[in-house]
Design a protein around this motif. Structure first.
Motif, PDB file in Angstrom:
ATOM      1  N   MET A  32       6.993   3.089  10.504  1.00  0.00           N
ATOM      2  CA  MET A  32       5.793   3.541   9.787  1.00  0.00           C
ATOM      3  C   MET A  32       4.876   2.347   9.566  1.00  0.00           C
ATOM      4  O   MET A  32       5.301   1.194   9.613  1.00  0.00           O
ATOM      5  N   ASP A  33       3.598   2.647   9.328  1.00  0.00           N
ATOM      6  CA  ASP A  33       2.630   1.582   9.087  1.00  0.00           C
ATOM      7  C   ASP A  33       2.676   1.124   7.639  1.00  0.00           C
ATOM      8  O   ASP A  33       2.888   1.922   6.728  1.00  0.00           O
ATOM      9  N   GLU A  34       2.452  -0.164   7.440  1.00  0.00           N
ATOM     10  CA  GLU A  34       2.392  -0.744   6.096  1.00  0.00           C
ATOM     11  C   GLU A  34       0.967  -0.673   5.566  1.00  0.00           C
ATOM     12  O   GLU A  34       0.012  -0.957   6.293  1.00  0.00           O
ATOM     13  N   GLN A  35       0.837  -0.313   4.301  1.00  0.00           N
ATOM     14  CA  GLN A  35      -0.492  -0.304   3.656  1.00  0.00           C
ATOM     15  C   GLN A  35      -0.397  -1.023   2.320  1.00  0.00           C
ATOM     16  O   GLN A  35      -0.488  -0.421   1.254  1.00  0.00           O
ATOM     17  N   THR A  36      -0.151  -2.331   2.365  1.00  0.00           N
ATOM     18  CA  THR A  36       0.003  -3.105   1.130  1.00  0.00           C
ATOM     19  C   THR A  36      -1.053  -4.199   0.972  1.00  0.00           C
ATOM     20  O   THR A  36      -1.234  -4.710  -0.120  1.00  0.00           O
ATOM     21  N   ASN A  37      -1.680  -4.601   2.073  1.00  0.00           N
ATOM     22  CA  ASN A  37      -2.615  -5.727   2.064  1.00  0.00           C
ATOM     23  C   ASN A  37      -1.965  -7.043   1.650  1.00  0.00           C
ATOM     24  O   ASN A  37      -2.651  -7.965   1.207  1.00  0.00           O
ATOM     25  N   LEU A  38      -0.663  -7.151   1.756  1.00  0.00           N
ATOM     26  CA  LEU A  38       0.003  -8.412   1.447  1.00  0.00           C
ATOM     27  C   LEU A  38      -0.366  -9.451   2.506  1.00  0.00           C
ATOM     28  O   LEU A  38      -0.557  -9.113   3.675  1.00  0.00           O
ATOM     29  N   SER A  53       3.367  -6.693   7.554  1.00  0.00           N
ATOM     30  CA  SER A  53       3.944  -6.513   8.888  1.00  0.00           C
ATOM     31  C   SER A  53       2.972  -6.908   9.997  1.00  0.00           C
ATOM     32  O   SER A  53       1.828  -6.468  10.021  1.00  0.00           O
ATOM     33  N   LYS A  54       3.468  -7.729  10.911  1.00  0.00           N
ATOM     34  CA  LYS A  54       2.693  -8.083  12.106  1.00  0.00           C
ATOM     35  C   LYS A  54       3.032  -7.140  13.259  1.00  0.00           C
ATOM     36  O   LYS A  54       2.460  -7.266  14.344  1.00  0.00           O
ATOM     37  N   ASN A  55       3.974  -6.236  13.040  1.00  0.00           N
ATOM     38  CA  ASN A  55       4.392  -5.299  14.083  1.00  0.00           C
ATOM     39  C   ASN A  55       3.867  -3.904  13.754  1.00  0.00           C
ATOM     40  O   ASN A  55       4.408  -3.235  12.871  1.00  0.00           O
ATOM     41  N   PRO A  56       2.796  -3.484  14.447  1.00  0.00           N
ATOM     42  CA  PRO A  56       2.206  -2.173  14.133  1.00  0.00           C
ATOM     43  C   PRO A  56       3.254  -1.058  14.210  1.00  0.00           C
ATOM     44  O   PRO A  56       4.092  -1.050  15.111  1.00  0.00           O
ATOM     45  N   LEU A  86      10.312   4.034  -2.462  1.00  0.00           N
ATOM     46  CA  LEU A  86      10.903   3.695  -1.178  1.00  0.00           C
ATOM     47  C   LEU A  86      10.317   4.626  -0.110  1.00  0.00           C
ATOM     48  O   LEU A  86      10.112   5.809  -0.357  1.00  0.00           O
ATOM     49  N   HIS A  87      10.047   4.083   1.056  1.00  0.00           N
ATOM     50  CA  HIS A  87       9.511   4.802   2.220  1.00  0.00           C
ATOM     51  C   HIS A  87       8.035   5.179   2.037  1.00  0.00           C
ATOM     52  O   HIS A  87       7.492   5.940   2.834  1.00  0.00           O
ATOM     53  N   ASN A  88       7.411   4.678   0.981  1.00  0.00           N
ATOM     54  CA  ASN A  88       5.972   4.880   0.783  1.00  0.00           C
ATOM     55  C   ASN A  88       5.242   3.742   1.509  1.00  0.00           C
ATOM     56  O   ASN A  88       5.696   2.600   1.455  1.00  0.00           O
ATOM     57  N   PRO A  89       4.108   4.026   2.180  1.00  0.00           N
ATOM     58  CA  PRO A  89       3.421   2.942   2.921  1.00  0.00           C
ATOM     59  C   PRO A  89       2.970   1.788   2.030  1.00  0.00           C
ATOM     60  O   PRO A  89       2.716   0.683   2.521  1.00  0.00           O
ATOM     61  N   GLY A  90       2.884   2.023   0.726  1.00  0.00           N
ATOM     62  CA  GLY A  90       2.476   0.957  -0.197  1.00  0.00           C
ATOM     63  C   GLY A  90       3.647   0.294  -0.909  1.00  0.00           C
ATOM     64  O   GLY A  90       3.444  -0.515  -1.821  1.00  0.00           O
ATOM     65  N   PHE A  91       4.883   0.599  -0.491  1.00  0.00           N
ATOM     66  CA  PHE A  91       6.065   0.045  -1.167  1.00  0.00           C
ATOM     67  C   PHE A  91       6.027  -1.483  -1.229  1.00  0.00           C
ATOM     68  O   PHE A  91       5.724  -2.155  -0.246  1.00  0.00           O
ATOM     69  N   LEU A  92       6.335  -2.021  -2.419  1.00  0.00           N
ATOM     70  CA  LEU A  92       6.383  -3.474  -2.618  1.00  0.00           C
ATOM     71  C   LEU A  92       7.779  -3.842  -3.101  1.00  0.00           C
ATOM     72  O   LEU A  92       8.210  -3.386  -4.159  1.00  0.00           O
TER      73      LEU A  92
END
Ligand code: NI
Length: 383
Positions: free
Chosen positions: A82-88, A92-95, A355-361
């Motif tokens: 899944m894609d990451e949506q955290t803006n950290l 993730s560098k792996n789409p 957990l498993h949410n695209p914004g998980f931190l």
């Protein structure tokens, strides 16, 4: 949050390891880079390394000062597709790949414990570090067991943990008996007969059968399963047809079954097949039911759950140890727990997207806590 001072002393290094793994997530059975990092770090601390178990799993063996029991500590290494949506800054560098369940943190926690135990060796027996691949529904634990994990590296007991973003950082949740559900995935293929949408009498309509079957399957939990025993049957996919004016020939239902009891699990599967068979006869269609066992019911042994409770109480205070939740989620450490007695506990973390949410931190503050807990369990039990 109380931790072992020595581990707290290199907490920054653990954060760096975790961020590196986080930025380079790999999904199940593809954890090549991750397992190389794990193997390299273990070896750098003088730990004997065996790589390639269950394809990308890694084992570390650390002998203590004398002879004694062998304790297995386990972490999972895989990311989610899944894609990451955290803006950290270290996102993730792996789409399409994201450590959305915190397994990057679990891997780092176990590395933190391994380093401490290697540097101090304050135990007599042996500690086996189990870094497993493919926890997210791909059967990494089963792959390691198939590669004779516990025949080659026998353990007297095993322990695992999972972070839980519940707003209680560093709090331990533990219970004995069933903790997480067994899970089946199922596919139901209905083959009827297609026709013109305006001439349904020439069809054996699989769409109507899918509706009817879907309804009927919901009677299993409400009418067949003992109300005092838990079960879930969720139909999560419905596929059929492609046109407004064509009755299709086929329909497809899919979903998951969750139970805490192997008897209930078998009962639900049997009723699904019976209802489908009856409906196939009634509607004059073919209905094929394929039910696949994906996760075993995760059951903690009483003795090892007590160990977690006692060790955590000593380290972080009894007030920070609570009865862990029972959840319909699943976890493939369950298969290892069928082979060797042990316990799996929840490690609380700051509140945030689940957990498993695209914004998980992942809460990095719990890295030294988890490492300290694993280390103390090993010191207490590898006696
Ligand atoms: Ni997970």
């Amino acid at each position: 949050m109380k931790t072992i001072d020595r581990i707290q002393g290199y907490a920054d290094e653990l954060v760096a390891i975790r961020r590196d793994i986080h930025a380079h997530p790999e999904i199940g059975f593809e954890e090549k880079r991750t397992s190389e990092i794990v193997a390299r770090l273990l070896a750098s601390w003088g730990i004997e390394v065996h790589a390639g178990l269950g394809k990308t799993g890694v084992i570390g063996i650390l002998k203590g000062r004398g002879t004694g029991r062998t304790i297995g500590l386990r972490a999972d290494m895989d990311a989610l597709p899944m894609d990451e949506q955290t803006n950290l800054p270290f996102a993730s560098k792996n789409p399409g790949k994201f450590h959305g369940c915190g397994h990057d943190g679990h891997t780092t926690i176990l590395l933190g414990a391994a380093r401490y135990l290697a540097e101090t060796r304050n135990f007599n027996g042996t500690v086996i570090f189990i870094f497993q691949p493919a926890e997210e529904g791909l059967g990494g634990a089963r792959a390691m067991l198939k590669d004779r994990l516990f025949e080659r590296f026998p353990c007297d007991e095993i322990y695992g943990l999972h972070n839980q973003p519940d707003g209680h950082p560093g709090r331990v949740g533990i219970r004995s008996g069933p903790v997480l559900a067994g899970a089946d995935f199922f596919d139901i293929r209905i083959v009827g007969q297609g026709s013109h949408g305006a001439m349904p009498h020439q069809s054996r309509d699989p769409v109507l059968m899918a509706f009817t079957l879907g309804q009927a399957l919901q009677s299993i939990v409400s009418r067949n399963v003992d109300p005092l025993k838990a079960a879930v049957l969720s139909i999560t996919q419905v596929h059929a047809g492609a046109a407004y004016n064509v009755v299709p020939a086929e329909a497809h239902l899919a979903g998951t079954i969750r139970t805490f009891d192997d008897g209930v699990r078998a009962q639900v599967g049997q009723r699904m097949r019976e209802i489908a068979a009856g409906m196939a006869l009634g509607f004059g269609a073919e209905i094929a039911v394929d039910i696949r066992d994906i996760f075993t019911v995760l059951e903690n042994a009483e003795e090892q759950a007590d160990v977690v409770r006692a060790v955590a109480g000593d380290l972080i205070g009894a007030d920070n140890v609570v009865l862990g939740p029972q959840m319909m989620g699943s976890e493939d450490f369950a298969d290892m727990l069928r082979a060797v007695p042990g316990a799996y506990f929840m490690l609380g973390a700051k509140a945030g997207p689940g957990l498993h949410n695209p914004g998980f931190l992942f809460d990095e503050a719990i890295l030294p806590v988890g490492a300290s807990l694993f280390a103390r369990i090993a010191e207490n039990r590898a006696a």
